[in-house]
Design an enzyme around this catalytic site. Structure first.
Site, PDB file in Angstrom:
ATOM      1  N   ASP A 215      25.426  27.998  -9.481  1.00 25.51           N
ATOM      2  CA  ASP A 215      26.620  28.198  -9.663  1.00 25.51           C
ATOM      3  C   ASP A 215      27.061  28.177 -11.301  1.00 25.51           C
ATOM      4  O   ASP A 215      26.063  27.747 -11.881  1.00 25.51           O
ATOM      5  CB  ASP A 215      27.553  27.385  -9.085  1.00 25.51           C
ATOM      6  CG  ASP A 215      27.394  25.838  -8.877  1.00 25.51           C
ATOM      7  OD1 ASP A 215      26.418  25.535  -9.658  1.00 25.51           O
ATOM      8  OD2 ASP A 215      27.535  25.122  -8.105  1.00 25.51           O
TER       9      ASP A 215
ATOM     10  N   ASN B  40      34.089  16.285  -1.503  1.00 19.65           N
ATOM     11  CA  ASN B  40      34.906  16.900  -0.200  1.00 19.65           C
ATOM     12  C   ASN B  40      33.700  17.748   0.571  1.00 19.65           C
ATOM     13  O   ASN B  40      34.270  18.434   1.388  1.00 19.65           O
ATOM     14  CB  ASN B  40      35.918  17.659  -0.946  1.00 19.65           C
ATOM     15  CG  ASN B  40      35.402  18.914  -1.722  1.00 19.65           C
ATOM     16  OD1 ASN B  40      34.348  18.958  -1.996  1.00 19.65           O
ATOM     17  ND2 ASN B  40      36.422  19.498  -2.234  1.00 19.65           N
TER      18      ASN B  40
ATOM     19  N   HIS C 172      31.609  20.130  -0.504  1.00 24.90           N
ATOM     20  CA  HIS C 172      31.231  21.345  -1.010  1.00 24.90           C
ATOM     21  C   HIS C 172      29.964  21.485  -1.141  1.00 24.90           C
ATOM     22  O   HIS C 172      29.114  20.361  -1.426  1.00 24.90           O
ATOM     23  CB  HIS C 172      32.119  21.822  -2.213  1.00 24.90           C
ATOM     24  CG  HIS C 172      31.752  21.252  -3.481  1.00 24.90           C
ATOM     25  ND1 HIS C 172      32.694  20.935  -4.365  1.00 24.90           N
ATOM     26  CD2 HIS C 172      30.675  20.732  -3.911  1.00 24.90           C
ATOM     27  CE1 HIS C 172      32.271  20.500  -5.178  1.00 24.90           C
ATOM     28  NE2 HIS C 172      31.112  20.432  -5.197  1.00 24.90           N
TER      29      HIS C 172
ATOM     30  N   GLU D 164      34.326  25.579  -1.718  1.00 24.87           N
ATOM     31  CA  GLU D 164      34.968  24.615  -1.390  1.00 24.87           C
ATOM     32  C   GLU D 164      35.509  24.619  -0.095  1.00 24.87           C
ATOM     33  O   GLU D 164      35.442  25.768   0.511  1.00 24.87           O
ATOM     34  CB  GLU D 164      36.437  24.847  -2.468  1.00 24.87           C
ATOM     35  CG  GLU D 164      35.782  24.626  -3.879  1.00 24.87           C
ATOM     36  CD  GLU D 164      35.520  23.178  -4.210  1.00 24.87           C
ATOM     37  OE1 GLU D 164      35.330  22.380  -3.489  1.00 24.87           O
ATOM     38  OE2 GLU D 164      35.650  23.105  -5.570  1.00 24.87           O
TER      39      GLU D 164
END
Ligand code: GLP
Length: 245
Positions: free
Chosen positions: A68, A137, A139, A144
Site C-alpha cells: 500500500d 481494527n 485491517h 478497512e
C-alpha cells in the site's frame, strides 16, 4: 490454513519471522515478495539486513511489490511508504532497483495507477510470499472494515482508528493522509504464501478475530485470511492473549 507460532516478544517475533523469510529466499532466490510497512516489520527488516551484511542472504534476483501507499503524500515525505521502505530495507541490501515496485499515490490518474500495479503483479507471475501486519481494527494492507471489500488494487479512505494509530509518524494527526492505494483482499489472497506478524496487546482482538471468528466478515478484514491455504502467523504472547492455546 493458519500455522501459528507464538513467541515471547517483539525481538523474538522479528528474528523468527526474518529466519522464516530468509529460508524461503534461500530456497528460491528469485521470489516475488509482497512487502508491508508499519512499526511491526521494522525489526524483521533489520534482521534481514544483518543477514545480508553477513553474506547469508542475497536479494539480487528478488522482486518486491509493496502492499500500500498513501495518496497525495510526496514520496520524499519521511512518512511515505516509499521512504519507509528505502530507510528500512531497500537502501541496505542488494535489491536491483528495477525489481522494486511501489504504488505511486501522487499520479494524476489513480485509476491508471491501480490498473498498472495489478497488471505488473500479473506480469511478474504473481506474488510468491506476502508479508502482512494487521491494524488494530483488523485491517490488512489498507483494507478497512466496511460492508463490502474490494478485490483488486484500489483507493481507500482510511478509518478513524487507522488515522489515530498512524498519527505517531506525522507531526500532527491532521497531517495523516485521508486516502491510500492498497492491494485488495483478492490481491492478497492470490499470493502463494502469506506470513502475518503482530505484537502487543493492542493487536490481541484482531488476532482473536483471525483465529476464532466463525464467519468471513468484511467488518473484520483479517478474517479473509481464513480462506487462504498457507498462512504462517508469528505473534508474541501479548498479541496471542485472547486466543486460548
Ligand atoms: C498500517 C499499514 C498496514 C500495517 C498496519 C499495522 O497502517 N497500512 O500494512 O500492517 O497498519 O501497522 P503497525 O505495524 O504500525 O501496527
Amino acid at each position: 490454513m493458519l500455522n501459528l507460532i507464538v513467541v515471547k516478544d517483539y525481538d523474538e517475533m522479528s528474528l523468527v519471522s526474518a529466519n522464516w523469510l530468509a529460508d524461503e529466499i534461500n530456497k528460491d532466490p528469485s521470489l516475488v515478495l509482497g512487502l508491508a510497512t508499519g512499526g511491526t516489520p521494522e525489526g524483521l527488516y533489520a534482521n534481514l539486513i544483518k543477514m545480508y551484511k553477513k553474506g547469508s542472504l542475497d536479494f539480487s534476483s528478488i522482486k518486491t511489490f509493496n502492499l500500500d501507499e498513501y495518496v497525495s503524500l510526496p514520496r520524499e515525505n519521511e512518512s511515505s511508504y516509499y521512504t519507509y521502505m528505502h530507510n528500512h530495507l531497500f537502501d541496505h541490501v542488494n535489491l536491483n532497483p528495477n525489481n522494486i515496485h511501489l504504488m505511486d499515490g501522487n499520479v494524476t490518474n489513480l485509476t491508471i495507477e491501480r490498473q498498472r500495479y495489478d497488471q505488473l503483479i500479473l506480469d511478474k507471475g504473481g506474488i510468491d510470499i506476502q508479508l502482512l501486519g494487521v491494524g488494530v481494527n483488523g485491517h490488512i494492507g489498507f483494507n478497512e472494515p466496511d460492508s463490502t471489500l474490494k478485490i483488486d488494487v484500489h483507493v481507500t479512505r482510511l478509518a478513524k482508528e487507522t488515522i489515530s494509530a498512524n498519527a505517531r509518524y506525522f507531526n500532527s494527526i491532521t497531517e495523516v493522509p485521508k486516502f491510500s492505494l492498497t492491494m485488495g483482499i483478492g490481491s492478497i489472497l492470490r499470493a502463494k504464501k502469506i506470513i502475518l506478524i503482530a505484537d502487543g496487546e493492542h493487536k490481541a482482538k484482531a488476532i482473536k478475530d483471525l483465529f476464532r471468528s466463525e464467519v468471513i466478515d468484511p467488518l473484520k478484514p483479517v478474517t479473509f485470511l481464513r480462506l487462504h491455504p498457507d498462512v504462517t502467523v508469528i505473534i508474541d504472547e501479548k498479541a496471542a492473549k485472547e486466543i486460548e492455546l
